[in-house]
Design an enzyme around this catalytic site. Structure first.
Site, short mmCIF file in Angstrom:
data_model
loop_
_atom_site.label_atom_id
_atom_site.label_comp_id
_atom_site.label_asym_id
_atom_site.label_seq_id
_atom_site.Cartn_x
_atom_site.Cartn_y
_atom_site.Cartn_z
N ILE A 14 -2.56 -3.34 -31.74
CA ILE A 14 -3.87 -3.94 -31.52
C ILE A 14 -4.59 -4.18 -32.84
O ILE A 14 -5.22 -5.22 -33.04
CB ILE A 14 -4.71 -3.03 -30.60
CG1 ILE A 14 -4.09 -2.99 -29.19
CG2 ILE A 14 -6.15 -3.53 -30.52
CD1 ILE A 14 -4.68 -1.92 -28.28
N GLY A 73 -5.00 5.19 -33.42
CA GLY A 73 -4.93 6.24 -32.42
C GLY A 73 -3.49 6.65 -32.20
O GLY A 73 -2.56 6.01 -32.71
N TYR A 136 -5.38 13.35 -24.63
CA TYR A 136 -5.66 11.93 -24.84
C TYR A 136 -6.85 11.50 -23.99
O TYR A 136 -7.76 10.81 -24.47
CB TYR A 136 -4.42 11.12 -24.49
CG TYR A 136 -4.51 9.65 -24.83
CD1 TYR A 136 -4.25 9.21 -26.12
CD2 TYR A 136 -4.83 8.70 -23.86
CE1 TYR A 136 -4.32 7.86 -26.45
CE2 TYR A 136 -4.89 7.36 -24.17
CZ TYR A 136 -4.63 6.94 -25.46
OH TYR A 136 -4.70 5.60 -25.78
N LYS A 140 -10.43 10.17 -25.47
CA LYS A 140 -10.93 8.83 -25.16
C LYS A 140 -12.23 8.88 -24.36
O LYS A 140 -13.09 8.01 -24.51
CB LYS A 140 -9.86 8.04 -24.40
CG LYS A 140 -8.63 7.70 -25.23
CD LYS A 140 -8.96 6.83 -26.43
CE LYS A 140 -7.70 6.34 -27.12
NZ LYS A 140 -8.00 5.50 -28.31
#
Length: 227
Positions: A14, A73, A136, A140
């Site tokens: 990304i 990440g 995770y 997040k």
């Protein structure tokens, strides 16, 4: 007029596609990552954003930043609750929550100077439980809360956006306990889809901003259910 855009986590996935998208608009793009960045036209920087001193030194190079995109990440294979160790927790939370905070804190003066936009790449798993693991999901979810808090406290000086993608076909999938087969990956979001969402958020006129934007693969995932 060319803007100054900083993309952290720009060596692949990304982050790389986001750097490419802003570069294609004619923006001056500073691309930072721990690994080398194979994208002609950007200003490359080596950076581990979990290293606070290094992030502070990097941010000190800028008087003003129009957009900061934090796309770095990670996740680990031993992600299930019964497998999760202190070291694993620290690794995942460090990369997915502490690192973004380090970047935000360091770049806040430059963002304020330019009335800029910070965009965090979060995950739909920060809002809906899935198989990505407790560390995770907690990281997040914390990043989502951080983004909202920035928008609340910034008093219009900067814009704060979080993109919440569903599953994206990037190399982070190789860290899954069982990496998905190609026929499943072909139905996932592509990195450029998420990059387009970042560009959309930053390109809005200054009077408007997107606090959070969820983007999902049409054929594969619905909110709260992953196949």
């Amino acid at each position: 007029m060319s803007r100054t855009v900083v993309v952290i986590g720009a060596s692949s996935g990304i982050g790389l596609e986001t750097a490419r998208a802003f570069l294609g608009q004619g923006d001056r793009v500073h691309a930072a990552a721990r690994r080398s960045i194979d994208l002609e036209g950007v200003v490359p920087h080596r950076l581990d954003f979990t290293d606070r001193d290094a992030v502070d030194a990097f941010a000190a190079e800028f008087d003003g930043v129009d957009a900061l995109i934090v796309a770095a990440g990670t996740n680990i294979k031993e992600r299930r609750l019964h497998e999760l160790t202190h070291e694993g927790w620290d690794t995942v939370v460090g990369a997915n929550l502490n690192g973004p905070f380090n970047a935000l804190r360091a770049f806040l003066p430059a963002l304020r100077a330019a009335h800029g936009t910070v965009v965090f790449i979060g995950s739909v798993s920060g809002a809906w439980t899935d198989r990505s693991g407790p560390a995770y999901q907690a990281a997040k979810a914390g990043l989502l809360a951080l983004t909202r808090a920035v928008g609340f406290e910034a008093s219009g000086e900067i814009r704060s956006t979080i993109i919440l993608p569903g599953v994206v076909d990037t190399e982070i999938l190789d860290n899954r306990p069982e990496p998905p087969p190609r026929e499943v990956r072909d139905q996932m979001l592509m990195a450029e889809d998420v990059a387009a969402a970042c560009v959309f958020a930053v390109n809005l006129p200054p009077r408007a901003f997107i606090p959070e934007l969820t983007i999902l693969p049409t054929a594969l995932q619905a909110i709260g259910k992953t196949t």
